[in-house]
Design a protein around this motif. Structure first.
Motif, PDB file in Angstrom:
ATOM      1  N   PRO A  21      13.187 -12.362  -7.040  1.00  0.00           N
ATOM      2  CA  PRO A  21      12.540 -12.459  -5.720  1.00  0.00           C
ATOM      3  C   PRO A  21      13.237 -11.549  -4.716  1.00  0.00           C
ATOM      4  N   ARG A  22      12.423 -10.822  -3.962  1.00  0.00           N
ATOM      5  CA  ARG A  22      12.961  -9.857  -2.999  1.00  0.00           C
ATOM      6  C   ARG A  22      12.626 -10.273  -1.579  1.00  0.00           C
ATOM      7  N   HIS A  23      13.305  -9.639  -0.660  1.00  0.00           N
ATOM      8  CA  HIS A  23      13.075  -9.851   0.773  1.00  0.00           C
ATOM      9  C   HIS A  23      12.752  -8.479   1.361  1.00  0.00           C
ATOM     10  N   TYR A  24      11.551  -8.349   1.909  1.00  0.00           N
ATOM     11  CA  TYR A  24      11.117  -7.050   2.417  1.00  0.00           C
ATOM     12  C   TYR A  24      10.850  -7.114   3.915  1.00  0.00           C
ATOM     13  N   LEU A  25      10.955  -5.953   4.552  1.00  0.00           N
ATOM     14  CA  LEU A  25      10.529  -5.793   5.945  1.00  0.00           C
ATOM     15  C   LEU A  25       9.385  -4.790   5.959  1.00  0.00           C
ATOM     16  N   MET A  26       8.288  -5.163   6.624  1.00  0.00           N
ATOM     17  CA  MET A  26       7.131  -4.265   6.709  1.00  0.00           C
ATOM     18  C   MET A  26       6.668  -4.169   8.163  1.00  0.00           C
ATOM     19  N   CYS A  27       5.881  -3.139   8.436  1.00  0.00           N
ATOM     20  CA  CYS A  27       5.367  -2.910   9.789  1.00  0.00           C
ATOM     21  C   CYS A  27       3.872  -2.574   9.683  1.00  0.00           C
ATOM     22  N   THR A  30      -0.993  -0.821  12.725  1.00  0.00           N
ATOM     23  CA  THR A  30      -1.866  -1.018  13.886  1.00  0.00           C
ATOM     24  C   THR A  30      -2.053   0.284  14.668  1.00  0.00           C
ATOM     25  N   HIS A  31      -0.988   1.071  14.789  1.00  0.00           N
ATOM     26  CA  HIS A  31      -1.049   2.301  15.594  1.00  0.00           C
ATOM     27  C   HIS A  31      -1.011   3.536  14.713  1.00  0.00           C
ATOM     28  N   PHE A  32      -1.297   3.348  13.407  1.00  0.00           N
ATOM     29  CA  PHE A  32      -1.190   4.486  12.488  1.00  0.00           C
ATOM     30  C   PHE A  32      -2.277   5.525  12.733  1.00  0.00           C
ATOM     31  N   THR A  33      -1.867   6.769  12.760  1.00  0.00           N
ATOM     32  CA  THR A  33      -2.781   7.902  12.795  1.00  0.00           C
ATOM     33  C   THR A  33      -1.975   9.125  12.366  1.00  0.00           C
ATOM     34  N   VAL A  34      -2.629  10.258  12.242  1.00  0.00           N
ATOM     35  CA  VAL A  34      -1.878  11.487  11.952  1.00  0.00           C
ATOM     36  C   VAL A  34      -2.115  12.442  13.122  1.00  0.00           C
ATOM     37  N   SER A  35      -1.197  12.416  14.073  1.00  0.00           N
ATOM     38  CA  SER A  35      -1.388  13.221  15.292  1.00  0.00           C
ATOM     39  C   SER A  35      -0.431  14.410  15.336  1.00  0.00           C
ATOM     40  N   TYR A  36       0.481  14.483  14.371  1.00  0.00           N
ATOM     41  CA  TYR A  36       1.404  15.634  14.255  1.00  0.00           C
ATOM     42  C   TYR A  36       1.655  15.854  12.768  1.00  0.00           C
ATOM     43  N   VAL A  77       5.024  -0.363  17.329  1.00  0.00           N
ATOM     44  CA  VAL A  77       5.121   0.136  18.709  1.00  0.00           C
ATOM     45  C   VAL A  77       4.059   1.220  18.914  1.00  0.00           C
ATOM     46  N   ALA A  78       3.277   1.095  19.972  1.00  0.00           N
ATOM     47  CA  ALA A  78       2.254   2.099  20.272  1.00  0.00           C
ATOM     48  C   ALA A  78       2.935   3.449  20.516  1.00  0.00           C
ATOM     49  N   GLY A  79       2.341   4.511  19.984  1.00  0.00           N
ATOM     50  CA  GLY A  79       2.923   5.841  20.168  1.00  0.00           C
ATOM     51  C   GLY A  79       3.882   6.223  19.054  1.00  0.00           C
ATOM     52  N   LEU A  80       4.127   5.282  18.119  1.00  0.00           N
ATOM     53  CA  LEU A  80       4.986   5.592  16.953  1.00  0.00           C
ATOM     54  C   LEU A  80       4.155   5.378  15.683  1.00  0.00           C
ATOM     55  N   PRO A  81       3.254   6.315  15.388  1.00  0.00           N
ATOM     56  CA  PRO A  81       2.306   6.108  14.291  1.00  0.00           C
ATOM     57  C   PRO A  81       2.953   6.017  12.907  1.00  0.00           C
ATOM     58  N   ASP A  82       4.141   6.619  12.752  1.00  0.00           N
ATOM     59  CA  ASP A  82       4.808   6.589  11.442  1.00  0.00           C
ATOM     60  C   ASP A  82       5.685   5.350  11.240  1.00  0.00           C
ATOM     61  N   MET A  83       5.667   4.455  12.230  1.00  0.00           N
ATOM     62  CA  MET A  83       6.535   3.273  12.115  1.00  0.00           C
ATOM     63  C   MET A  83       6.127   2.385  10.938  1.00  0.00           C
ATOM     64  N   VAL A  84       4.887   2.530  10.483  1.00  0.00           N
ATOM     65  CA  VAL A  84       4.419   1.774   9.312  1.00  0.00           C
ATOM     66  C   VAL A  84       5.300   2.046   8.085  1.00  0.00           C
ATOM     67  N   CYS A 276       7.267   3.602   0.831  1.00  0.00           N
ATOM     68  CA  CYS A 276       7.475   3.961   2.239  1.00  0.00           C
ATOM     69  C   CYS A 276       7.184   2.793   3.165  1.00  0.00           C
ATOM     70  N   CYS A 277       6.247   1.939   2.747  1.00  0.00           N
ATOM     71  CA  CYS A 277       5.851   0.811   3.609  1.00  0.00           C
ATOM     72  C   CYS A 277       6.761  -0.392   3.431  1.00  0.00           C
ATOM     73  N   THR A 278       7.802  -0.269   2.624  1.00  0.00           N
ATOM     74  CA  THR A 278       8.558  -1.447   2.178  1.00  0.00           C
ATOM     75  C   THR A 278      10.064  -1.213   2.286  1.00  0.00           C
ATOM     76  N   LEU A 279      10.693  -1.889   3.215  1.00  0.00           N
ATOM     77  CA  LEU A 279      12.157  -1.793   3.319  1.00  0.00           C
ATOM     78  C   LEU A 279      12.765  -3.024   2.653  1.00  0.00           C
ATOM     79  N   THR A 280      13.678  -2.809   1.727  1.00  0.00           N
ATOM     80  CA  THR A 280      14.297  -3.934   1.027  1.00  0.00           C
ATOM     81  C   THR A 280      15.513  -4.436   1.807  1.00  0.00           C
ATOM     82  N   LEU A 281      15.502  -5.745   2.080  1.00  0.00           N
ATOM     83  CA  LEU A 281      16.629  -6.360   2.788  1.00  0.00           C
ATOM     84  C   LEU A 281      17.504  -7.041   1.733  1.00  0.00           C
ATOM     85  N   ARG A 282      18.668  -6.476   1.506  1.00  0.00           N
ATOM     86  CA  ARG A 282      19.571  -7.028   0.472  1.00  0.00           C
ATOM     87  C   ARG A 282      20.670  -7.807   1.154  1.00  0.00           C
ATOM     88  N   GLU A 283      20.620  -9.124   0.995  1.00  0.00           N
ATOM     89  CA  GLU A 283      21.577  -9.966   1.744  1.00  0.00           C
ATOM     90  C   GLU A 283      22.950  -9.868   1.113  1.00  0.00           C
TER      91      GLU A 283
END
Ligand SMILES: CN(C)C(=N)NCCC[C@H](N)C(=O)O
Length: 283
Positions: A21-27, A30-36, A77-84, A276-283
């Motif tokens: 079992p893993r513990h992940y952080l995701m975002c 909501t504000h995803f787009t390709v603007s740059y 966060v609005a304005g940070l499209p790659d935060m996902v 890319c969408c999945t950060l692993t939180l290793r306690e």
């Protein structure tokens, strides 16, 4: 190092694989787009369907939960499209958090946003990085090492910073193809010290290092690499990967893993997929 022997590599199907079992952080996107455009996958003139990106991302999150993993969420966060692409937000090993410092100005504000989340979540060993590093985009953990990409984003100085902070040996690997600009587009850790990778994404020197460390690694074809098939997440048994990477799925099954293909076509337009969408939180 827990070496993978030829027998083990070949007989995978009969040895059985165990999911942890893993513990992940995701975002949420909501504000995803390709603007740059900061990687060759990004074409701002191409339309992006943000609503579809959200649906595809929700399916990935639901899959993790069905597999028994815990998923925490950071507020987009609005304005940070790659935060996902949460994998880039930090690197977490033994409960210690190495923050990210992005190469490109467009993503710079993501570093502090992720650090704020970790502090608010109660993490105490949190290091604000001095050198450019893009989190788990370029730092991947095996049982024995931290594998660290360089060449496009994370700097070699950041490898030294990570080694000092985590107290684990860091192996630098040089990426040479701009399409595979982060290590997690070209290499994936499957279990323990087992990896799969796309050799052509690495310099000759780094390929020699990979062959020496992982002689029985699973090698991806150009076709599977080009759909970001290596941008996968494994819990030791289930390997969640882009569904278009069909040959990799077969190779994984032959080694006893359970490949689970997902469609993240919208997020591919930003140059990222499952890992890319999945950060692993290793306690
Ligand atoms: C390496 N991958 C696949 C990731 N971990 N992150 C994707 C980042 C995508 C973003 N547009 C960028 O170019 O930074």
């Amino acid at each position: 190092m827990n070496a993978v022997t030829p027998d083990r590599a070949a007989e995978g199907g009969t040895t059985g694989r165990t999911a942890t079992p893993r513990h992940y952080l995701m975002c949420a996107p909501t504000h995803f787009t390709v603007s740059y455009a900061i990687n060759p996958w990004m074409e701002p003139s191409k339309p992006v369907d943000t609503a579809l990106a959200v649906v595809q991302w929700e399916r990935l999150r639901a899959l993790y939960e069905r597999l028994g993993h815990r998923v925490d969420l950071i507020e987009p966060v609005a304005g940070l499209p790659d935060m996902v692409y949460a994998a880039n937000g930090a690197t977490v090993v033994d409960g210690k958090v190495l923050g990210a410092r992005f190469r490109n100005a467009e993503r710079a504000a993501e570093g502090p946003a992720y650090l704020d989340w970790f502090r608010a979540a109660g993490y105490t060993a949190v290091h604000d990085p001095e050198q450019v590093n893009e989190g788990e985009g370029d730092f991947l953990l095996t049982d024995s090492f931290i594998l660290a990409g360089q060449g496009f984003r994370t700097s070699p100085e950041a490898h030294a910073e990570a080694q000092k902070f985590f107290g684990r040996p860091v192996i630098g690997l040089e990426l040479v193809d701009p399409a595979y600009y982060h290590l997690d587009t070209a290499l994936s850790v499957l279990a323990g010290d087992e990896v799969m990778y796309y050799p052509e994404a690495f310099s000759a020197d780094s390929r020699a290092v990979l062959e020496r460390l992982f002689p029985y690694a699973l090698l991806a074809t150009a076709e599977d690499a080009s759909v970001l098939g290596l941008n996968a997440v494994s819990d030791g048994r289930h390997v969640v990967l882009p569904q278009a990477a069909t040959q990799l799925a077969e190779q994984l099954s032959a080694r006893g893993f359970e490949p689970l293909g997902v469609d993240l076509s919208e997020l591919l337009k930003g140059g990222g997929s499952v890992k890319c969408c999945t950060l692993t939180l290793r306690e």
